[in-house]
Every structure is written in C-alpha cells, then in structure tokens.
Design an enzyme around this catalytic site. Sequence first.
Site, PDB file in Angstrom:
ATOM      1  N   GLU A  52       0.839  -1.198   0.000  1.00  0.00           N
ATOM      2  CA  GLU A  52       0.000   0.000   0.000  1.00  0.00           C
ATOM      3  C   GLU A  52       0.876   1.251   0.000  1.00  0.00           C
ATOM      4  OE1 GLU A  52      -3.175  -0.111  -0.488  1.00  0.00           O
ATOM      5  OE2 GLU A  52      -3.171  -2.294  -0.415  1.00  0.00           O
ATOM      6  N   HIS A  92     -50.095  21.857 -35.844  1.00  0.00           N
ATOM      7  CA  HIS A  92     -49.760  23.057 -35.079  1.00  0.00           C
ATOM      8  C   HIS A  92     -50.537  23.110 -33.766  1.00  0.00           C
ATOM      9  CE1 HIS A  92     -48.567  24.448 -39.116  1.00  0.00           C
ATOM     10  NE2 HIS A  92     -49.788  24.155 -39.502  1.00  0.00           N
ATOM     11  N   ALA A 119     -55.106  23.570 -36.281  1.00  0.00           N
ATOM     12  CA  ALA A 119     -54.292  24.265 -35.282  1.00  0.00           C
ATOM     13  C   ALA A 119     -55.140  24.705 -34.099  1.00  0.00           C
ATOM     14  CB  ALA A 119     -53.621  25.472 -35.917  1.00  0.00           C
ATOM     15  N   ASN A 171     -59.950  16.313 -21.754  1.00  0.00           N
ATOM     16  CA  ASN A 171     -60.087  14.940 -21.279  1.00  0.00           C
ATOM     17  C   ASN A 171     -60.270  14.832 -19.765  1.00  0.00           C
ATOM     18  OD1 ASN A 171     -57.454  15.948 -21.130  1.00  0.00           O
ATOM     19  ND2 ASN A 171     -56.568  13.911 -20.983  1.00  0.00           N
TER      20      ASN A 171
END
Length: 443
Positions: free
Chosen positions: A141, A350, A367, A373
């Site tokens: 190490e 669009h 467009a 919904n």
Amino acid sequence: MKSRKAKVLHSAGGQTLVEHVVDAALSHAAPEQVVVVTGHQAGTVEDLLRPRGVRFARQTEQKGTGHAVAMARPELGARPGFVVVLYGDCPLLSAATIAQLLEQHRAGTAAATVITTLLEDPTGYGRMVTNVAGEVEAIVEQKAATPEQLAIREINSGIYCFDAARLWRHLDEIGTNNPAGEYYLTDMVEILRRHGHCIATLRLADPNEILGINTRVELALVDRLFRERKARELMLEGVTIEKPETVTIDLGVRIGMESTVEAFAQIRGRSVIGENCRIGAGSILVDVEIGEGVEIHPYTLITNCRVEAGAHIGPFARLRMSAHVEAGAHIGNFVELKKTRLGAGSKSMHLAYLGDSTIGEGVNIGAGTITCNYDGQKKHPTTIGEGAFVGSNSTLVAPVEVAAHAYVAAGSVITERVPEESLGLGRARQVNKEGWARKRKKS
C-alpha cells in the site's frame, strides 16, 4: 460522493454502477452463481437487482473487502471452480476482460490472478511487487511503500480470480493488523504465498477499465467514457452521428444503419430506432420504439411511445405516456400527445393537445385543437373516426365522438357526438354592428 444515495446506485451510461458490474458477471455465470454483497441501503440495491435473479449476502458491518468476501461464502458454498471478485463501483470492466481473466487463470497454476495496469501517476494505489517470472511477491500500500516501491507504476485493481478451494481454506487467516482495523482482501496474496502458492497478474493496456468511482467528477468521467464507446460502436455499425461529443446515447439503445443523430440529441433507456431515421438536434427520446424512415425534427421530446414507419414528428413536439403514432402520420410544432393513438396518414401540424384519444386514419386536426379529457376528477376518452376533419381552434369536450368523415367547424366547442359525414358546429352566430367603431371614436 456527497450523496444520500449509495454510491453504486448512481448512474453512468444509462445504468447504475452496480448494474453494469452485475451484467458483466452474468455474461460468464448463471444468476444463482452471482452473489452481490450489500451493506449501505441494502434493500434498495437488492430490489434493483432482484429481477436479474442474482443472490445476495448482507454485510451489516463494513469491515473491509476480505470481510465482504467472507459474507458471500455461505451463498456460494463449497462448490469447486473459481471465485471472481468484482467491485460495484468499477463499472467499466468489460465482459471480454473477465473472459480473459478466467482464461488465463484456467491455463496456469496460480492460486489467484489479479488484474493490474500501468499508471503514469500511481499515487494512492497499492503497488505490485513482482519477480522476474512475473509472479506477485507482494502488494504494498502507498503508506507502507519504500521510495523504490513508490516508483513502481504497476498498480493493484483489487479484482481477482481465485481458486475457490484455496480461497475458502485460507480466507479466515486474514487479520486486522492495519491502521483501519479491517480485513483486507489484499492480504490473501501474502497468505497464499506463505502456503507455497503463486499469484499471477493480468495487466490491462487500458487503465480506464478499472477506474473506481469515489466522486461525482469521476462519475462524470466514466459516464463520458461509456457514451464515447456507444457512439463509436453505432458509427461503426453504419449510424451517422453529427458531433458525437455532444450527444447522449445510453448503452441499451439500438439504432439501425443509415440513420442520423444530430447534435445534442439524447437517446435514453432501451430505445429502439429503425433504419433511415433522422433524430433532430436537441431532441430527447426515452424508451421509445421508432420505425424505419421516421423523421424526428429538432427539440422534440418523446417518452415511452411508439412511432411507426415514415412518420414525421416535430419540431418542438411532445409525445408521452404510451402515445402511438401510426405509419406516415405527421405531428407538427407544439403538438402534444398523451395516451393517444394517431392513425396512419393523419395530421396534427400546429399547437394542439390530444389526450386520451383514439384518432383514425387520414384525419386532419386543425391548429389550436384540444381534447378536454379531464373533468377535475376523472379522465375521459375522445374518438375521432377515419377521414374526419377537425377545424382550427376546436374544443372537444370528452367523452365525445366525431364519427368517420365528419367535419367540425373551426372555433367549435363540441360536447355531443358528431355523426358520420355530418358537420358539427358549436359556436355563437356572428353579429356585425355597422358603424360601431366610428361611434366609439366620437364618444
């Protein structure tokens, strides 16, 4: 990492670090032969990996790498063969390199083979001390190394292939005589040599493969390396990527030949894109299925949707929540689809919102059209039959149907079914007041 999330749950290349490592392991072993040692946020890590069928061992106290391997022993049992030890924060190690490690170990007589590499600056890594035969004498190490040993550029990756019987026989000999008081797997080198066994090395030419991640800086580096690999792979398969250094493509993405990806596009998740497609600049695609010959114009966002062959989407369009665009349909700028199926050859060019809708073939959506919904509590569907024409700035209040070949006059609010081949008109009659403006000016 300066994070509340376990390190191995951070992502690079479109997957968490630990998923990369487990998938590499699974390329050489059956799921029941792969044991993931978990500790910090163990439940979250295990939930992520459980679908892969691997096994788990809990390390409730983190006492070092040797201790972690010991936790896996009951799951692996005493079966003969080899034990490969990988690290959950080293995601760049390839399946090919694991295959090379196994092949070299099988061909030799070493009790263990360790992956190494050469670094220009090996600071912080354990140094490999080897003899003239290339066998490992010690792993030293950084803190314990002599000046001569610090000059060694070959470093230890910590990735091993062990002879299983020898590993399990001697694993309990690892002690905690180190400043951290932990059980270090590197001590197995000295232990196995003490018992007369040799340790071999597999030196990698590409040090990136054993990059470990400890900071977000290193995470960003590894992510970039993954994406460079993916872009190169796709280009060699016949995909044009304009300015590849700017695109973001996850490893799970598939793209057909003769397709083009423009600058700054992002293609993520398990997206599949057909041949002869163009993905516009700045577009973001996540878990999409795109047919052949599709044009995605710039700055379009598509998530978890399907687009069939020959369709045109964008620019500045948004598709989400399992929207489905059939062959040859066109979606223009600032059009949003949510849980909507748009029929073959239909157009919405669009400024429209189409949610929870089923739209037939050959429909024209003018467009400014929206499907209303949501009533504040529930979502409701809209159905538009084939060949219908919806005039600009129409509002379709769901649940509602516009039947096949019907027309909706521009500016209408439609609340009732429009029958086939009929005209739906839902607006106030226009009134002109002659001279009104002149009188207003005088007053």
